[in-house]
Design a protein around this motif. Sequence first.
Motif, PDB file in Angstrom:
ATOM      1  N   GLY A 109       0.816  -1.205   0.000  1.00 18.33           N
ATOM      2  CA  GLY A 109       0.000   0.000   0.000  1.00 18.33           C
ATOM      3  C   GLY A 109       0.852   1.259   0.000  1.00 18.33           C
ATOM      4  O   GLY A 109       0.689   2.139  -0.835  1.00 18.33           O
TER       5      GLY A 109
ATOM      6  N   ASP C  30      -9.635  -9.753   6.607  1.00 19.81           N
ATOM      7  CA  ASP C  30      -8.326  -9.098   6.583  1.00 19.81           C
ATOM      8  C   ASP C  30      -7.631  -9.230   7.940  1.00 19.81           C
ATOM      9  O   ASP C  30      -6.398  -9.299   8.016  1.00 19.81           O
ATOM     10  CB  ASP C  30      -8.520  -7.620   6.208  1.00 19.81           C
ATOM     11  N   ASP C  35      -4.273  -6.826   8.139  1.00 21.89           N
ATOM     12  CA  ASP C  35      -4.313  -5.873   9.235  1.00 21.89           C
ATOM     13  C   ASP C  35      -5.720  -5.407   9.584  1.00 21.89           C
ATOM     14  O   ASP C  35      -5.891  -4.435  10.330  1.00 21.89           O
ATOM     15  CB  ASP C  35      -3.403  -4.676   8.942  1.00 21.89           C
ATOM     16  N   ASP C  37      -8.312  -3.976   7.983  1.00 17.32           N
ATOM     17  CA  ASP C  37      -8.943  -2.726   7.582  1.00 17.32           C
ATOM     18  C   ASP C  37      -9.621  -2.771   6.215  1.00 17.32           C
ATOM     19  O   ASP C  37     -10.182  -1.764   5.773  1.00 17.32           O
ATOM     20  CB  ASP C  37      -7.928  -1.572   7.610  1.00 17.32           C
ATOM     21  N   GLY C  78      -4.435   2.333   1.693  1.00 18.90           N
ATOM     22  CA  GLY C  78      -3.980   0.946   1.785  1.00 18.90           C
ATOM     23  C   GLY C  78      -3.530   0.426   0.437  1.00 18.90           C
ATOM     24  O   GLY C  78      -3.198   1.194  -0.470  1.00 18.90           O
ATOM     25  N   GLY C 121       0.680  -3.560  -8.838  1.00 18.43           N
ATOM     26  CA  GLY C 121       0.927  -4.456  -7.704  1.00 18.43           C
ATOM     27  C   GLY C 121       2.074  -5.418  -7.928  1.00 18.43           C
ATOM     28  O   GLY C 121       2.394  -6.215  -7.051  1.00 18.43           O
ATOM     29  N   LYS C 169       1.697 -12.070  -2.250  1.00 17.53           N
ATOM     30  CA  LYS C 169       1.707 -10.600  -2.340  1.00 17.53           C
ATOM     31  C   LYS C 169       0.856 -10.009  -1.223  1.00 17.53           C
ATOM     32  O   LYS C 169      -0.052 -10.667  -0.720  1.00 17.53           O
ATOM     33  CB  LYS C 169       1.141 -10.148  -3.693  1.00 17.53           C
ATOM     34  N   ASP C 184      -9.023 -14.648   0.683  1.00 20.14           N
ATOM     35  CA  ASP C 184      -8.355 -13.364   0.515  1.00 20.14           C
ATOM     36  C   ASP C 184      -9.390 -12.241   0.537  1.00 20.14           C
ATOM     37  O   ASP C 184     -10.367 -12.263  -0.228  1.00 20.14           O
ATOM     38  CB  ASP C 184      -7.591 -13.323  -0.809  1.00 20.14           C
TER      39      ASP C 184
END
Lengths: 317, 317, 209, 209
Positions: A109, C30, C35, C37, C78, C121, C169, C184
């Motif tokens: 991020g 998540d 984390d 969020d 994020g 990404g 990832k 995911d």
Amino acid sequence: MKKLINQTDDILDEMLEGMVAAHPNEIKRLAETNVIVRSNAPIKGKVGLVSGGGSGHEPAHAGYVGHKLLDAAVCGEVFTSPTPDQVYEAIKAVDGGVGVLLIVKNYSGDVMNFDMAADMAKDEGIKVEQVIIRDDVAIANPEDRRGVAGTIFVHKIAGAAAESGKSLKDIAELAQKTADNVFSMGVSLSPSIVPASGKPGFELKEDEMEIGTGIHGEQGIERKTLKPADEIAEELVQNLLKHMDIKNSRIALMINGQGSTPLMELYIMNRKVSELLNEKQAEIKKTFVGEYMTSIEMAGCSVSILKLDDELEYFLH
Amino acid sequence: MKKLINQTDDILDEMLEGMVAAHPNEIKRLAETNVIVRSNAPIKGKVGLVSGGGSGHEPAHAGYVGHKLLDAAVCGEVFTSPTPDQVYEAIKAVDGGVGVLLIVKNYSGDVMNFDMAADMAKDEGIKVEQVIIRDDVAIANPEDRRGVAGTIFVHKIAGAAAESGKSLKDIAELAQKTADNVFSMGVSLSPSIVPASGKPGFELKEDEMEIGTGIHGEQGIERKTLKPADEIAEELVQNLLKHMDIKNSRIALMINGQGSTPLMELYIMNRKVSELLNEKQAEIKKTFVGEYMTSIEMAGCSVSILKLDDELEYFLH
Amino acid sequence: MNLTTETAKQWLLAAGRDMQENKGYLSELDQAIGDGDHGHNMARGFAEVEKKIASKTYDDVGGVVKDASMTIISKVGGAAGPLYGTAFLKASGVWKGKAEVSDEEFAEGLKAAIDGIAQRGKSEQGQKTMLDVWIPVLQEAEKGNIEAEQLAQTAKEAMEKTEGIEAKKGRAAYLGERSIGHLDPGAYSSYLLFEALVEAIEAGGEANG
Amino acid sequence: MNLTTETAKQWLLAAGRDMQENKGYLSELDQAIGDGDHGHNMARGFAEVEKKIASKTYDDVGGVVKDASMTIISKVGGAAGPLYGTAFLKASGVWKGKAEVSDEEFAEGLKAAIDGIAQRGKSEQGQKTMLDVWIPVLQEAEKGNIEAEQLAQTAKEAMEKTEGIEAKKGRAAYLGERSIGHLDPGAYSSYLLFEALVEAIEAGGEANG
Ligand SMILES: Nc1ncnc2c1ncn2[C@@H]1O[C@H](COP(=O)(O)OP(=O)(O)O)[C@@H](O)[C@H]1O
Ligand SMILES: Nc1ncnc2c1ncn2[C@@H]1O[C@H](COP(=O)(O)OP(=O)(O)O)[C@@H](O)[C@H]1O
Ligand SMILES: [Mg+2]
Ligand SMILES: [Mg+2]
Ligand SMILES: [Mg+2]
Ligand SMILES: [Mg+2]
């Protein structure tokens, strides 16, 4: 979840207001953003330093905005990278005409958002360099390593160098050299609670600890029975020394509290860590013990070692 | 009890070793004592400042040994006043020939032990003055009030004055003036655990807070349902302002974390506290937000207000 | 499939509502491997998308989707923010100037979005990310004669498969093998996105029919 | 009561053992209305007293008690350290030079000890402190013809009564009325001290008899 807060949605905003209220001469908040900048920004002829990331790591990063440190910190929601437009505003606000260095912790991020902002700023003709911090040896693949407490060494060294009038290129190189020479690893005794979710990131039994935790309440790499501080110190140091040769070297050391660990315990950790490093014939030139990069109210600590050369030692403060 | 420690009996000793290992140029430990002194003590011609008390309040007091601060801190066992012989050693070690001021928090144990030490030192011909800190307005009777975070203002102001070369009499008066003008009150969200007992000082439900707590894990004066930060701020400020008139006055403010409260929450508290004080037309000249006087891993904070005059403002740093 | 400017708008609004409704669940997913969020990020961003597009009139599909993309980039944060933002931005390029998008153009737009995600990404299929939903959906779409229901079904199955994958990832990758056994979160929000398409197309069909 | 130099030593050693055995309980009492360290303080201090006096020979009761007092002052800390330390120091003054202490002299010593506590602690009877045990014990002793058992019994009853008192001195005072309903830890350790006297006197009697 027990916290001294009002509405969870207001945490970031109110925290920033409280910061500015505490230090009105040193910092200000860019209007309609979550960006904290030095009150005298931009400083003409000085390279601007911008860092940031999700909030919840206080004093990182807004607490490092100041003389010989950062020019701006971009504050995302708790544990959430800030958006590119905010980073872009920070870049514009601190560019003194000679460019801006972004100090970015290695999270998908953060990297993506800062990258997009850098592109936007470059489109506007601002010189931008980036350094990505990857100091957490808990992650095996060097490319994937997270940026954790070692980031603070970069703030300090690049900050002092920028204040001394060095060029963007020189500062970027110096920041990179710092990043390349700092390694960290953490251990946690209790998790953190992201206010918006209200639940702990993981659960630990009364006799368990989590080794190799990051700074976002993520689980670590291994769960173990809680051991005495000295054994934990040994395990962390042993892991760190797999990645660096410190024999007969000068080093700087940071014993960083993760948010709710008493200073008492951090000093007890420092006793053993510094003893172990002295045994390796490293010369500890500077030690930092305290909360520098936290994970809300997580209990535990991380150990960071920075291998110094003349230049790094000169600029470290 | 989850702590980064080895044997509970070794906590104090190892903590002090870890402190000295971290700051070998600034401080040293007097041989066979739990006294931390400035490495250049005694400083000839300078009044020596000694404080101390039970441990578990870190950074208080050993963390305040240094330039423009204390000359020595006497560290008792966790939450236990140090003994007179230790205080006496500290006094001898920092007397630069012009006397020593003892800064004592108002607890039976501290007062008695420091008093006995003062007598011992006076018997040896050392000039000794004492100032007793009683800033905690949670206790109704002014004589019985505990010394809490406001003590740090005395360390700072007396410390700077001593460094400037003032006489023992002047510094004692200045310290007393500081003590007379500082008021504090705390609130806790979770208790602390004295390592030797391994049990929390009190138990709080998930939705409870304890108002008026001290710094030794004692219960406070009232247990209530946890409220939003702004309401807690109002309650604390209201209580403090019963004891001081700050209208059109200059003040210094401290939002002190009790040990495990994230800086994030302290800043949220500061936002409201400073807003309320501004409404009262007080001019906040300096704000301290962080952990200055802790209770091991207690969660919560205290608010201290010091009413300034020219002299206090001049020496406060 | 009949994707008009209005349907596209309804699609994003429906997706927003789904993100809102599943905010807690997405963050829980998540929490387990990241984390915690993701739901909050997506809900926050799509609430802003709604504010932005709901009462504005658009001439082309690209216009709606571009507004959504810019809002997502600046409001989500994020990892998901830049990824969804880039995806929509790239797709909007393909759909620019089109009041209606053909099945072929739809697939082209998806393709551009996926390339955007993969590039931004530095990721590819099989790494336990949103791509593990987007790519099977694209493959389904490329068969032509698109039916929204079928895309949603494909998305659902692909999302469920992420449970068995080891993350390579994003934050979940830090857990290594310990990431196996969990869905995911980004794959789940992507599934919600394609699920919302069904509703929008149906509503559009009714409005037209 | 026959308090010789040797009995005095046995008294302090027995008291030390009792403090050790009741360490947890004393700290628990202190936890409820103070800071939870009283047992640890007393145990730490009396362990040092034992080290100091156990293998040393003394000529007089005052000598043993003085060594104990100095050790307590420098090893106990907290409020109890200076208070017990001062108490023993003052008593040792009265008992100085005496190989054996008469009942009258014993009461005089207690009186001196109590004055020391009251002066050092700025305290008096009825404030829920150790004085609430020491003073009734003194009153009993002043009747003459002291029997250790009787002193211990008096101490026990007095200690139990502290439960009903509101604390006015020491940390428990911070609790105000909330301190009622708990035994005072210092009163309990004082009771242990006088209880230990019984054992020492009995052992002394046997040794002599
Ligand atoms: N490099 C990447 N490529 C593709 N998708 C990714 C990548 N990194 C993360 N993601 C997706 O983003 C999701 C997490 O989003 P979110 O929780 O909002 O961001 P963050 O991880 O920064 O907290 C993951 O579940 C995954 O699907
Ligand atoms: N001013 C005083 N006068 C007499 N006894 C006191 C006084 N203050 C405290 N005490 C006694 O000391 C006991 C507490 O001792 P301790 O727990 O060791 O010290 P601290 O309170 O410093 O932790 C109390 O239970 C009480 O009996
Ligand atoms: Mg995040
Ligand atoms: Mg105590
Ligand atoms: Mg996330
Ligand atoms: Mg106590």
